[in-house]
Design an enzyme around this catalytic site. Structure first.
Site, PDB file in Angstrom:
ATOM      1  N   ASP A 178      -6.545   2.958  -3.004  1.00  0.00           N
ATOM      2  CA  ASP A 178      -6.595   3.059  -1.646  1.00  0.00           C
ATOM      3  C   ASP A 178      -7.651   3.937  -1.115  1.00  0.00           C
ATOM      4  OD1 ASP A 178      -4.491   1.509  -1.829  1.00  0.00           O
ATOM      5  OD2 ASP A 178      -3.009   2.831  -1.063  1.00  0.00           O
ATOM      6  N   GLU A 413       4.045   7.813 -11.013  1.00  0.00           N
ATOM      7  CA  GLU A 413       2.993   6.636 -10.643  1.00  0.00           C
ATOM      8  C   GLU A 413       1.663   6.910 -11.073  1.00  0.00           C
ATOM      9  OE1 GLU A 413       3.088   7.392  -6.207  1.00  0.00           O
ATOM     10  OE2 GLU A 413       1.854   5.497  -5.782  1.00  0.00           O
TER      11      GLU A 413
HETATM   12  C1  9WN Z   1      -0.531   0.789   0.409  1.00  0.00           C
HETATM   13  C2  9WN Z   1       2.610   0.019  -4.281  1.00  0.00           C
HETATM   14  C3  9WN Z   1       1.345   0.601  -3.610  1.00  0.00           C
HETATM   15  C4  9WN Z   1       0.200   0.265  -4.864  1.00  0.00           C
HETATM   16  C5  9WN Z   1      -1.112   0.611  -4.383  1.00  0.00           C
HETATM   17  C6  9WN Z   1      -1.085   2.126  -4.167  1.00  0.00           C
HETATM   18  C7  9WN Z   1       0.027   2.479  -3.096  1.00  0.00           C
HETATM   19  C8  9WN Z   1       0.331   1.738  -0.675  1.00  0.00           C
HETATM   20  C9  9WN Z   1       0.451   3.095   0.032  1.00  0.00           C
HETATM   21  O1  9WN Z   1       1.162   1.707  -3.548  1.00  0.00           O
HETATM   22  O2  9WN Z   1      -0.217   1.782  -1.844  1.00  0.00           O
HETATM   23  O3  9WN Z   1      -0.546  -0.328  -0.168  1.00  0.00           O
HETATM   24  O4  9WN Z   1       1.465   3.218   0.864  1.00  0.00           O
HETATM   25  O5  9WN Z   1      -0.046   4.098  -0.375  1.00  0.00           O
HETATM   26  O6  9WN Z   1      -2.318   2.637  -4.041  1.00  0.00           O
HETATM   27  O7  9WN Z   1      -2.008   0.263  -5.299  1.00  0.00           O
HETATM   28  O8  9WN Z   1       0.129  -1.402  -4.961  1.00  0.00           O
HETATM   29  O9  9WN Z   1       2.985   0.567  -5.419  1.00  0.00           O
END
Ligand code: 9WN
Length: 445
Positions: A178, A413
């Site tokens: 992101d 994470e």
């Molecule tokens: C937005 C779920 C997701 C991953 C992404 C990670 C994070 C979300 C957030 O979490 O993104 O999609 O709210 O930050 O960056 O890679 O799929 O684990």
């Protein structure tokens, strides 16, 4: 590390995946991400294949039941049965129910890297020697195959904004990386949302540490972009004229290429023609090299499609094309050299898997999400690339460094690239799942 430690790690990973199970699928994290995410579901299925293949298939089915009629697989499929499981932006924001051709389960309107064909092929291979499980696996592949093809077709037809054979992303969330520095230049041109006071909405900050997450300035642009796309009912027509953020990501497109390779193998099992997938895979590899490879740096870089410029930043997504089996030697060697430079550093130099961003960059941040920390899914992809391109020693040491890190710190994470401290949410599903996959590859031990 002893096999006893590996055994404890396995137990931790299994428990994590059990705890995150939610009726029909696995959530990435009960606190921070309490719904189903797209590329997470792929990684999770790869791990579940080793302990509960039926759950692996169920997770993939659950996600693809939320596929849109145009073929897009939404980046989030929401669980609405429990309103304590909030997430911002949630179902009301995305309003998928207001759009034609969407499933009854509420979803977001953007996508994530299409890792699912690779995952489905992995799950199949994991059970292919057992007759009963194999029969189920073939049925599941038959169900999935047309859906995976539609997913790829959507990306190839609707998202090739520049016309050069690669999918453009309309939002940093689509990359899965992101707040990677790869998007900084393109994002700077996006006006922040003037109407939404993002701080008041951000639920992530209630369950995680602020300095480990994207900033409010990032979020304000994330919301502006999502609203703009929503206002066009998520249609991709004339994106080049009307959308303020369009980027080509080397990791996303390499994963799309790997998906075509996997689809060719799946096609053979389900009695379809593998040839179009082989052709398309070769096209993607060629397009990646033509559009995103920089011979001067020896690695791939994201392209800002609106400015028609490669970003100079060296981000780990620029190493991910190593997963392409048909990547030519020149690019393989370029990536290996970059990964071995002080900017990334193989585990034999740093004791760590590779970080998400150049360690030597002045704006690297060891705590903030995709701007420096170590992520397990990216390292797992690189491990596959190393094995594929005949570098078993490197693959072995990368595998060991991932297992040691998670053994020491837990199924977090992401991880501090120097200390290995676990960051973000604890009990994160893809970390657990990919550890299970690495543990199953004892030949690499
Ligand atoms: C937005 C779920 C997701 C991953 C992404 C990670 C994070 C979300 C957030 O979490 O993104 O999609 O709210 O930050 O960056 O890679 O799929 O684990």
């Amino acid at each position: 590390m002893t096999s006893e430690a590996d055994q404890r790690l396995r137990e931790l990973a299994v428990t994590t995946l059990q705890d995150n199970f939610q009726q029909t699928h696995t959530v990435p994290s009960r606190t921070l991400y309490p719904h189903q995410w797209s590329w997470d579901a792929g990684f999770i299925a790869v791990g579940l294949a080793h302990i509960a293949p039926e759950r692996a298939w169920r997770d993939l089915r659950s996600l693809f039941e939320a596929q849109w009629e145009d073929g897009r697989v939404p980046h989030i499929a929401f669980d609405t049965d429990n309103n304590t499981r909030e997430y911002f932006p949630g179902p009301r924001f995305w309003a998928s129910d207001q759009v034609a051709g969407t499933p009854s389960r509420p979803t977001s309107g953007i996508v994530q890297p299409p890792i699912h064909a690779v995952a489905a092929w992995d799950v199949y291979q994991c059970v292919a020697e057992e007759p009963v499980a194999r029969r189920t696996a073939v049925e599941e592949l038959r169900w999935l195959y047309p859906r995976l093809v539609a997913q790829q077709r959507y990306l190839a037809k609707e998202r090739d904004v520049a016309g050069g054979g690669l999918a453009s992303l309309v939002h940093p969330w689509e990359s899965g990386l992101d707040n990677s520095p790869a998007w900084d230049d393109a994002l700077a041109a996006v006006p922040p949302d003037p109407d939404v006071e993002v701080r008041a909405h951000r639920r992530d900050l209630a369950v995680s540490v602020e300095s480990h997450r994207p900033t409010d300035a990032d979020y304000s642009r994330y919301i502006a972009l999502a609203r703009a796309y929503r206002a066009q009912e998520y249609l991709d027509k004339r994106l080049a004229e009307r959308h303020s953020f369009l980027v080509e990501c080397p990791a996303f497109n390499a994963i799309a290429g790997a998906a075509e390779h996997a689809l060719a193998k799946i096609a053979e099992v389900v009695g379809a023609d593998p040839t179009p997938h082989r052709v398309r895979a070769a096209e993607i590899t060629r397009a990646l090299i033509a559009r995103l490879y920089d011979p001067a740096t020896g690695m791939f870089h994201a392209r800002d499609v609106r400015a028609d410029r490669l970003t100079a930043k060296r981000c780990v997504n620029g190493l991910v094309p190593l997963i392409l089996p048909d990547l030519p030697q020149e690019q393989v060697e370029g990536i290996l050299a970059e990964a071995g430079s002080p900017r990334f550093g193989w585990p034999d130099q740093t004791g760590m898997p590779l970080p998400s961003y150049d360690r030597t960059a002045s704006d690297t941040d060891p705590l903030r999400y995709w701007r420096g920390p170590v992520w397990i899914n990216i390292n797992w992809l690189l491990w596959r690339g190393l094995r594929q391109h005949g570098h078993p020693e490197r693959a072995r040491s990368l595998r060991r460094s991932i297992l040691d890190l998670v053994s020491r710190s837990g199924c977090f994470e992401y991880f501090h690239p120097d200390t290995g401290e676990g960051i973000g949410t604890a009990e994160f599903s893809w970390t657990a799942a990919l550890v299970l996959d690495l543990l199953a590859h004892q030949e690499d031990a």
